[in-house]
Each structure stands twice: as structure tokens, then as C-alpha cells.
Scaffold this motif. Structure first.
Motif: not given
Length: 170
Positions: A26-43
Motif C-alpha cells: 500500500q505504501e510503495s505501490p511502484d516497488a513490487f510486482g504484486l499489487t495491493y489489490q491483488q494481495a487483498l484477494l489472497l485467501p
């Protein structure tokens, strides 16, 4: 100078890992291949399995940093099965904890681990627009290792792979 402690995440720590990983995305959205929105969907089962992922023979070292009873940093070391290169993923320090030596301490910990596992080098990728991180890695001794590439498909952001040779005589 604030005191901080580095510790290894255990499988039972998956909720803590999820919390700090989401904070980093969330804080560094441009630093990682995975996005915050994608990670939120992980069970939750997927988050838990990440800390149990040694079935393919890979070695991992998931680290977090505690400062004043708050998790403020994350880094993940991974050595693929039968490889002599250790990779650094998910390196992140919360803005309020930056400039306190935490990133260097994490790199030192990962380097010592890689040396103990007889790795010949450490590798990572960094977003080229993150000048603070690029500068940190250069000061630490990392050098560009390959051509730059897009962070994500259809992304204007570019990442640079960097490598640090490890000297086992030191």
C-alpha cells in the motif's frame, strides 16, 4: 537512535506477515510486482502457505524488523533448490523507520545467511525510479546485472536486476 530487532518469521506468524506485506504494498505501490489489490484477494490459506513453502527444496529466510513493538520492515531471502545464488525479495522499510540503519542491517543479515549457505552472490531487482533504494544497493556493493525490464506487464515502471558477488574468504 532507535533500537530495532530483526527476526525470522515462522509459519505461525502468517497474520503478521500478511499485515506488513499489505502495508508495504500500500505504501510503495511502484516497488513490487504484486499489487495491493491483488494481495487483498489472497485467501488466508495462501498467506499461511507462503511461510511453509519449502516443498520444492528452496531455502527461504523471511525477515521482519520490530522497532518499539511495531513491525516496520520486511525482507525475504530465497535460494532456489540446487542454486548458488540467493535472491532478495520484498525489501521494504516503513517511511518512519527509514534512515535508521534498518535496510543495511537486513542486507547484512541476508548476506551472512547466503554466505553460510555457500552462495556465490546475492541478487535483487529494484525499480529504477526509486533513487533511494538504488543508491542504497550501489553503496552496499550491488552492480547492475542485466538489462532493465518492465515491473509488470503493461507497466511504464522499469526494474533493474542487481548482483553482489560474495567473497567467502572474508
Amino acid at each position: 537512535m532507535s533500537q530495532f530487532n530483526i527476526r525470522v518469521l515462522k509459519p505461525k506468524d502468517w497474520p503478521l506477515y500478511k499485515q506488513i506485506r499489505l502495508a508495504s504494498l500500500q505504501e510503495s505501490p511502484d516497488a513490487f510486482g504484486l499489487t495491493y489489490q491483488q494481495a487483498l484477494l489472497l485467501p488466508d490459506a495462501d498467506w499461511a502457505s507462503l511461510l511453509n513453502s519449502t516443498s520444492d527444496g528452496a531455502l527461504s529466510l523471511p525477515l521482519v524488523v520490530d522497532m518499539n513493538q511495531e513491525m516496520v520492515a520486511l525482507a525475504w531471502g530465497l535460494i532456489p533448490a540446487n542454486k548458488d545464488v540467493a535472491h532478495i525479495y520484498q525489501m521494504w522499510v516503513a517511511p518512519k523507520a527509514r534512515g535508521k540503519g534498518i535496510a543495511i542491517a537486513l542486507l547484512d543479515e541476508l548476506k551472512a545467511w547466503a554466505l553460510a549457505k555457500q552462495c556465490k552472490s546475492l541478487q535483487l531487482s529494484v525499480t529504477t525510479t526509486n533513487s533511494a533504494a538504488v543508491g542504497l544497493y550501489h553503496r552496499y556493493g550491488f552492480q547492475a546485472a542485466s538489462k532493465q525490464q518492465a515491473l509488470q506487464p503493461d507497466s511504464a515502471l522499469v526494474v533493474q536486476s542487481m548482483q553482489l558477488p560474495l567473497n567467502h574468504a572474508a
